[in-house]
Write an enzyme that holds these catalytic residues in place. Sequence first.
Site, short mmCIF file in Angstrom:
data_model
loop_
_atom_site.label_atom_id
_atom_site.label_comp_id
_atom_site.label_asym_id
_atom_site.label_seq_id
_atom_site.Cartn_x
_atom_site.Cartn_y
_atom_site.Cartn_z
N ASP A 159 0.85 -1.20 0.00
CA ASP A 159 0.00 0.00 0.00
C ASP A 159 0.88 1.25 0.00
O ASP A 159 0.59 2.23 -0.68
CB ASP A 159 -0.92 -0.03 1.23
CG ASP A 159 -1.67 -1.33 1.32
OD1 ASP A 159 -2.48 -1.61 0.44
OD2 ASP A 159 -1.40 -2.12 2.26
N HIS A 187 -4.71 -3.53 6.15
CA HIS A 187 -4.46 -3.73 4.72
C HIS A 187 -5.80 -4.12 4.09
O HIS A 187 -6.08 -5.29 3.83
CB HIS A 187 -3.42 -4.84 4.50
CG HIS A 187 -3.33 -5.24 3.05
ND1 HIS A 187 -2.87 -4.40 2.07
CD2 HIS A 187 -3.69 -6.38 2.42
CE1 HIS A 187 -2.94 -5.00 0.90
NE2 HIS A 187 -3.45 -6.20 1.08
N1 NAD Z 1 -0.71 -8.08 2.25
C1 NAD Z 1 -0.71 -7.80 0.94
O1 NAD Z 1 -0.37 -6.68 0.53
C2 NAD Z 1 -1.11 -8.85 -0.08
C3 NAD Z 1 -0.97 -8.57 -1.44
C4 NAD Z 1 -1.31 -9.53 -2.37
C5 NAD Z 1 -1.82 -10.76 -1.95
N2 NAD Z 1 -1.96 -11.00 -0.63
C6 NAD Z 1 -2.46 -12.29 -0.14
O2 NAD Z 1 -1.42 -13.26 -0.22
C7 NAD Z 1 -2.01 -14.57 -0.24
C8 NAD Z 1 -1.36 -15.44 -1.32
O3 NAD Z 1 -1.65 -14.93 -2.58
P1 NAD Z 1 -1.20 -15.69 -3.93
O4 NAD Z 1 -1.68 -14.83 -5.04
O5 NAD Z 1 0.20 -16.12 -3.87
O6 NAD Z 1 -2.15 -16.96 -3.85
P2 NAD Z 1 -1.98 -18.38 -4.59
O7 NAD Z 1 -3.31 -19.05 -4.48
O8 NAD Z 1 -1.34 -18.24 -5.90
O9 NAD Z 1 -0.94 -19.12 -3.63
C9 NAD Z 1 -1.24 -19.41 -2.31
C10 NAD Z 1 -0.51 -20.67 -1.97
O10 NAD Z 1 -0.70 -20.93 -0.58
C11 NAD Z 1 -0.86 -22.32 -0.44
N3 NAD Z 1 -1.47 -22.66 0.84
C12 NAD Z 1 -2.79 -22.72 1.15
N4 NAD Z 1 -2.94 -23.15 2.41
C13 NAD Z 1 -1.70 -23.32 2.91
C14 NAD Z 1 -1.19 -23.79 4.15
N5 NAD Z 1 -2.02 -24.14 5.13
N6 NAD Z 1 0.14 -23.87 4.30
C15 NAD Z 1 0.99 -23.53 3.31
N7 NAD Z 1 0.57 -23.12 2.10
C16 NAD Z 1 -0.76 -23.01 1.91
C17 NAD Z 1 -1.68 -22.73 -1.65
O11 NAD Z 1 -1.63 -24.14 -1.88
C18 NAD Z 1 -1.00 -21.91 -2.73
O12 NAD Z 1 0.07 -22.61 -3.32
C19 NAD Z 1 -3.50 -14.35 -0.43
O13 NAD Z 1 -4.16 -14.45 0.83
C20 NAD Z 1 -3.57 -12.91 -0.94
O14 NAD Z 1 -4.82 -12.30 -0.68
C21 NAD Z 1 -1.61 -10.07 0.31
O1 S2G Z 2 -8.35 -8.92 -1.91
C1 S2G Z 2 -8.07 -7.75 -2.18
O2 S2G Z 2 -8.92 -6.88 -2.34
C2 S2G Z 2 -6.62 -7.28 -2.23
C3 S2G Z 2 -5.61 -8.33 -2.56
C4 S2G Z 2 -4.24 -7.93 -2.15
O3 S2G Z 2 -4.15 -7.88 -0.76
C5 S2G Z 2 -3.78 -6.61 -2.74
O4 S2G Z 2 -3.78 -5.61 -2.02
O5 S2G Z 2 -3.46 -6.59 -3.94
#
Ligand code: NAD
Ligand code: S2G
Length: 332
Positions: A159, A187
Amino acid sequence: MAEPLKVVVTGAAGQIAYSLLFSVAKGDVFGPDQPLELLLLDITPMMEVLNGVVMELMDCAIPLVKNIVATDDPKVAFKDADAAFMVGAMPRKEGMERKDLLKANVRIFKAQGQAADQVAKKSIKIIVVGNPANTNACIMSKYAPSIPKANFTCMTRLDQNRAQAQIASKLGVSNGDVTNVIIWGNHSSTQFPDVAHASVNINGKKVTVPEAVKNDNYLKNEFIKTVQQRGAAVIKARKLSSAMSAAKAACDHMHDWFFGTKGNDFVSMGVISDGSYGIREGLMYSYPVRIKNKTWSIVQGLDINQFAREKMDATAAELTEELEAALAECEA
Ligand SMILES: NC(=O)c1ccc[n+]([C@@H]2O[C@H](COP(=O)([O-])OP(=O)(O)OC[C@H]3O[C@@H](n4cnc5c(N)ncnc54)[C@H](O)[C@@H]3O)[C@@H](O)[C@H]2O)c1
Ligand SMILES: O=C(O)CC[C@H](O)C(=O)O
């Protein structure tokens, strides 16, 4: 050469990890002289995909990488770990509500908190990326009581980077010329991106962002909304949650935790609230922090006007609600 640092990446077969692992492995986070052991955790059905990621990591032939462990057992992943990127959680897809995510993901952080509590180093530094990131970090810390609460953080650096980039683009300056943008709170779309204390370097002269932008209406409305909604906008466009930018932000966050912030500058991180700025103690709230000797401290004494106060309290109220729902889910 130093001993390898044990670095956990959860969700290691997912899309964020695919960008994150390369940057970590080549030294962008822990430095070009720090050897690494990569501990990759995912769930059992993803082990074949994870093995493919391991093959690719090997094939990068990066000298810093001394060992790679791929596992579906949190106790194997967290054993003696020094740092952890907690990415493993379901991302929100179009049409999903935040509440659906909380229900699905919070238990993961309970179980992984318990595992870290038993086997990780007590000095482990943890960034939670998986959403709802603030609340998941709070839950993980609750279930890992032997690890200091200050070692649990959550990511709002994406962010911050988004806000910085919006201001840089508005002013036609480089991203690096904008400093001290703050993200307060959750977030989520209630976060408060605040430029009241931010500066920009224009032709070698440092001025405040409000002075440079000269458009209060933009800063109070369109700017805030764009940053708050950016994650949803990326999901709408890509049909997938942000990944490259999320990985970059996770690297920035952990890098600054290890190497410190520069001079008087600060960065935003979700950290456990000690009541600073009137925010309820114990919430995982994004604050401006300075970091020295791998220890963060909340920047104190910033002037908070009525506009900011209301926004900071609104996002705190959402975090309180989320935490209560998460605790109920974990105790059910
Ligand atoms: N904080 C932020 O700014 C931010 C930004 C983007 C995404 N995210 C979050 O990050 C997370 C991951 O996003 P992504 O796009 O990589 O998703 P993705 O679905 O591509 O990958 C997630 C992975 O986590 C694995 N997983 C699920 N349960 C698990 C467990 N118990 N132990 C270990 N691994 C496990 C899945 O099998 C998968 O491989 C999501 O929750 C997304 O919303 C946060
Ligand atoms: O789920 C959402 O709205 C946001 C996903 C992720 O955390 C981001 O900020 O890109």
